[in-house]
Design a protein around this motif. Structure first.
Motif, PDB file in Angstrom:
ATOM      1  N   ASP A  30       0.855  -1.187   0.000  1.00 53.37           N
ATOM      2  CA  ASP A  30       0.000   0.000   0.000  1.00 53.37           C
ATOM      3  C   ASP A  30       0.892   1.239   0.000  1.00 53.37           C
ATOM      4  N   ALA A  31       0.304   2.404   0.216  1.00 53.70           N
ATOM      5  CA  ALA A  31       1.062   3.655   0.134  1.00 53.70           C
ATOM      6  C   ALA A  31       2.142   3.761   1.208  1.00 53.70           C
ATOM      7  N   ARG A  32       2.043   2.962   2.271  1.00 52.15           N
ATOM      8  CA  ARG A  32       3.049   2.975   3.337  1.00 52.15           C
ATOM      9  C   ARG A  32       3.965   1.757   3.264  1.00 52.15           C
ATOM     10  N   GLY A  33       3.922   1.082   2.131  1.00 51.98           N
ATOM     11  CA  GLY A  33       4.798  -0.062   1.934  1.00 51.98           C
ATOM     12  C   GLY A  33       4.389  -1.296   2.711  1.00 51.98           C
ATOM     13  N   ARG A  34       3.133  -1.348   3.130  1.00 51.10           N
ATOM     14  CA  ARG A  34       2.669  -2.471   3.943  1.00 51.10           C
ATOM     15  C   ARG A  34       2.045  -3.555   3.072  1.00 51.10           C
ATOM     16  N   THR A  35       2.364  -4.789   3.369  1.00 49.42           N
ATOM     17  CA  THR A  35       1.694  -5.920   2.742  1.00 49.42           C
ATOM     18  C   THR A  35       0.391  -6.194   3.506  1.00 49.42           C
ATOM     19  N   PRO A  36      -0.475  -7.047   2.973  1.00 48.30           N
ATOM     20  CA  PRO A  36      -1.675  -7.421   3.731  1.00 48.30           C
ATOM     21  C   PRO A  36      -1.347  -7.996   5.113  1.00 48.30           C
ATOM     22  N   LEU A  37      -0.222  -8.714   5.223  1.00 45.81           N
ATOM     23  CA  LEU A  37       0.164  -9.252   6.533  1.00 45.81           C
ATOM     24  C   LEU A  37       0.437  -8.137   7.535  1.00 45.81           C
ATOM     25  N   HIS A  38       1.130  -7.086   7.112  1.00 46.23           N
ATOM     26  CA  HIS A  38       1.366  -5.945   8.003  1.00 46.23           C
ATOM     27  C   HIS A  38       0.039  -5.358   8.476  1.00 46.23           C
ATOM     28  N   VAL A  39      -0.884  -5.201   7.549  1.00 47.39           N
ATOM     29  CA  VAL A  39      -2.187  -4.615   7.884  1.00 47.39           C
ATOM     30  C   VAL A  39      -2.922  -5.503   8.882  1.00 47.39           C
ATOM     31  N   ALA A  40      -2.896  -6.814   8.650  1.00 48.48           N
ATOM     32  CA  ALA A  40      -3.558  -7.741   9.575  1.00 48.48           C
ATOM     33  C   ALA A  40      -2.923  -7.664  10.958  1.00 48.48           C
ATOM     34  N   ALA A  41      -1.598  -7.536  11.012  1.00 48.31           N
ATOM     35  CA  ALA A  41      -0.913  -7.435  12.300  1.00 48.31           C
ATOM     36  C   ALA A  41      -1.293  -6.142  13.016  1.00 48.31           C
ATOM     37  N   ASP A  68       8.618  -5.404  10.611  1.00 46.43           N
ATOM     38  CA  ASP A  68       7.978  -6.646  10.211  1.00 46.43           C
ATOM     39  C   ASP A  68       6.747  -6.843  11.101  1.00 46.43           C
ATOM     40  N   ALA A  69       5.973  -7.897  10.839  1.00 45.62           N
ATOM     41  CA  ALA A  69       4.747  -8.123  11.604  1.00 45.62           C
ATOM     42  C   ALA A  69       5.040  -8.378  13.080  1.00 45.62           C
TER      43      ALA A  69
END
Length: 198
Positions: A30-41, A68-69
């Protein structure tokens, strides 16, 4: 983005559907370089984390802040999410953040004593030195408030064998740092573990 939104909501069925349709989405940023895993965490969506891991998400991916997560969960003092990540094989020892630290250093800084104990049990490096030349022990003292949770954090580190002889960039050891701040209880914890210091 679809998979990021599903991860934030904890929508396991949608995560499975989207990941099966295009596995590349698992590492989309996303715009902050986060993967879906980061968002879930960040959202504490533990079932989403499990679904993403099953689909092949990179458990050690770093976002734009180099988190990282595991570090995300550690900073949030989210013990259940951290437990899930570690059980899935996420590493407690990655070098993260702009300070070249670790999740353990971040948790020690914040006085998240339960998180610190989890990370120690998972094999986090006790004596990693970040680019400020601070260890988890030093951060618990220098950036802590001297209160019960920082004391418990320091005790957990010392009991686990963290090196209390390692000094900061100016040559000040943890005992000196604790005394200078008037943290007598923390100084006592460090002193008990410092008999081997020269």
């Amino acid at each position: 983005m679809g998979l990021h939104a599903a991860a934030h909501r904890g929508d396991v069925a949608e995560i499975e559907r989207l990941a099966a349709a295009d596995a590349r989405r698992l590492e989309a940023r996303d715009a902050r370089g986060r993967t879906p895993l980061h968002v879930a965490a960040f959202a504490g969506q533990r079932e989403a984390i499990r679904a993403l891991a099953r689909a092949g998400a990179d458990l050690g991916a770093l976002d734009d802040d180099r988190y990282d997560a595991v570090t995300i969960a550690a900073v949030a003092d989210d013990a259940p999410t951290l437990r899930v990540l570690l059980s899935l094989g996420a590493s407690a020892g990655l070098v993260t953040s702009r300070y070249d630290g670790t999740a353990l250093i971040a948790a020690a800084h914040l006085g998240h004593d339960g998180i610190v104990r989890q990370l120690i049990a998972a094999g986090a490096p006790l004596d990693h030195v970040n680019n400020l030349h601070w260890t988890a022990v030093i951060e618990a003292i220098v950036l802590g408030d001297g209160g019960p949770r920082h004391q418990a954090t320091l005790r957990a580190l010392v009991d686990a064998g963290a090196d209390v002889c390692l000094a900061d960039r100016e040559g000040r050891r943890p005992l000196e740092l604790a005394v200078a701040r008037g943290y007598s209880n923390m100084a006592a914890v460090v002193e008990a573990g410092s008999t081997r210091c020269r």
